[in-house]
Motif scaffolding. Structure first.
Motif, PDB file in Angstrom:
ATOM      1  N   HIS A  47       0.869  -1.173   0.000  1.00  0.00           N
ATOM      2  CA  HIS A  47       0.000   0.000   0.000  1.00  0.00           C
ATOM      3  C   HIS A  47       0.910   1.228   0.000  1.00  0.00           C
ATOM      4  O   HIS A  47       1.719   1.412   0.911  1.00  0.00           O
ATOM      5  CB  HIS A  47      -0.918  -0.017   1.222  1.00  0.00           C
ATOM      6  N   GLU A  50       1.811   3.599   3.064  1.00  0.00           N
ATOM      7  CA  GLU A  50       2.245   3.005   4.331  1.00  0.00           C
ATOM      8  C   GLU A  50       3.780   3.014   4.362  1.00  0.00           C
ATOM      9  O   GLU A  50       4.444   2.042   4.008  1.00  0.00           O
ATOM     10  CB  GLU A  50       1.650   1.607   4.473  1.00  0.00           C
ATOM     11  N   LYS A  89      -4.175   5.880  -1.664  1.00  0.00           N
ATOM     12  CA  LYS A  89      -4.498   5.094  -0.472  1.00  0.00           C
ATOM     13  C   LYS A  89      -4.928   3.679  -0.849  1.00  0.00           C
ATOM     14  O   LYS A  89      -5.953   3.491  -1.510  1.00  0.00           O
ATOM     15  CB  LYS A  89      -5.588   5.808   0.320  1.00  0.00           C
ATOM     16  N   GLN A  90      -4.144   2.695  -0.476  1.00  0.00           N
ATOM     17  CA  GLN A  90      -4.455   1.260  -0.536  1.00  0.00           C
ATOM     18  C   GLN A  90      -4.475   0.643  -1.932  1.00  0.00           C
ATOM     19  O   GLN A  90      -4.437  -0.582  -2.054  1.00  0.00           O
ATOM     20  CB  GLN A  90      -5.790   0.964   0.159  1.00  0.00           C
ATOM     21  N   ASN A  98      -6.765  -3.193  -5.071  1.00  0.00           N
ATOM     22  CA  ASN A  98      -5.977  -3.370  -3.857  1.00  0.00           C
ATOM     23  C   ASN A  98      -5.150  -4.642  -4.010  1.00  0.00           C
ATOM     24  O   ASN A  98      -5.703  -5.745  -4.068  1.00  0.00           O
ATOM     25  CB  ASN A  98      -6.921  -3.481  -2.652  1.00  0.00           C
ATOM     26  N   ASN A 100      -3.513  -6.304  -2.029  1.00  0.00           N
ATOM     27  CA  ASN A 100      -3.671  -7.261  -0.928  1.00  0.00           C
ATOM     28  C   ASN A 100      -5.017  -7.968  -0.957  1.00  0.00           C
ATOM     29  O   ASN A 100      -5.431  -8.563   0.045  1.00  0.00           O
ATOM     30  CB  ASN A 100      -3.485  -6.559   0.420  1.00  0.00           C
ATOM     31  N   HIS A 134       3.597  -3.558   6.698  1.00  0.00           N
ATOM     32  CA  HIS A 134       2.639  -2.491   6.470  1.00  0.00           C
ATOM     33  C   HIS A 134       2.852  -1.430   7.544  1.00  0.00           C
ATOM     34  O   HIS A 134       3.540  -1.668   8.540  1.00  0.00           O
ATOM     35  CB  HIS A 134       1.215  -3.034   6.519  1.00  0.00           C
ATOM     36  N   ASP A 137      -2.251   3.105   7.014  1.00  0.00           N
ATOM     37  CA  ASP A 137      -2.400   4.042   5.902  1.00  0.00           C
ATOM     38  C   ASP A 137      -2.594   5.466   6.412  1.00  0.00           C
ATOM     39  O   ASP A 137      -2.659   5.706   7.622  1.00  0.00           O
ATOM     40  CB  ASP A 137      -3.563   3.612   5.013  1.00  0.00           C
TER      41      ASP A 137
END
Length: 222
Positions: A47, A50, A89-90, A98, A100, A134, A137
């Protein structure tokens, strides 16, 4: 240790690129100890906002001395470069996905899916243990915590949970996730953890001394 077509000799450090597409590569570091041993894979920057994990990977790279090591360490310090530079963001801003949440990836899919596919095919086979760093965020104020799997095979769950017990974090959280970088690794038989420390933009690109377009990022030499 062989990464791609590159053979890293004992006692050596190496840095290069993990090719995803003709236009996108991931910085990769390899550190091969003087003695035979297991391989630890550490990823960061899944991300882009992060920053703590990215900074941690950079510091670790500088501090490790292969002549004092047993085994190998593979570092992917900035997996989602587009997200990092754009402050997204993300997600991977190229396609809005995303990373993840897309494992296993696809060789002919979106950029996010292709990143996942390359990590699975090129990095997972080396790993005896994997840690995905991580950092909370930009919208998250978090206590330090670690996620460990409970949805993998029993031995993988046991090894992962045992490792989590040694970490000086506030919370240890069991996870049934299966489609993230670390959680899909556990589905493939690799003990793994996701570590969260930081949040709310405690670090930014300016704090790290990194500028967009910096050629050192592309080759992982930072």
């Amino acid at each position: 240790m062989k990464l791609g077509n590159t053979l890293i000799e004992k006692g050596q450090k190496w840095q290069g690129e993990l090719k995803v597409t003709d236009h996108y590569s991931i910085p990769i570091y390899g550190i091969c100890g003087e003695e035979e041993g297991k391989t630890l894979v550490i990823t960061a920057g899944v991300h882009g906002c992060e920053y703590v994990g990215v900074q941690t990977a950079r510091k670790l790279w500088k501090s490790l001395n292969p002549r004092e090591m047993k085994g190998q360490v593979i570092l992917l310090p900035l997996v989602n470069q587009y997200g990092f530079y754009e402050g997204a963001k993300q997600i991977v801003p190229e396609d809005g996905e995303n990373l993840n949440r897309v494992f296993p990836g696809k060789s002919d899919g979106t950029l996010t899916q292709r990143i996942a596919y390359v990590i699975e095919k090129e990095i997972y086979p080396h790993a005896d243990f994997l840690i995905d760093l991580h950092g909370g965020d930009c919208n998250e104020a978090m206590e330090p915590l670690v996620f460990f799997p409970v949805a993998a095979k029993s031995l993988v769950n046991e090894i992962s949970r045992g490792a989590a017990s040694y970490l000086p974090v506030t919370y240890r959280v069991s996870s049934t996730a299966k489609n993230g970088l670390y959680s899909y690794a556990t589905q493939k038989g690799i003990p793994a953890l996701l570590l969260e420390i930081g949040g709310e933009v405690l670090y930014h690109t300016t704090a790290l001394g990194i500028k967009k377009g910096d050629p050192l990022i592309a080759y992982g030499a930072y």
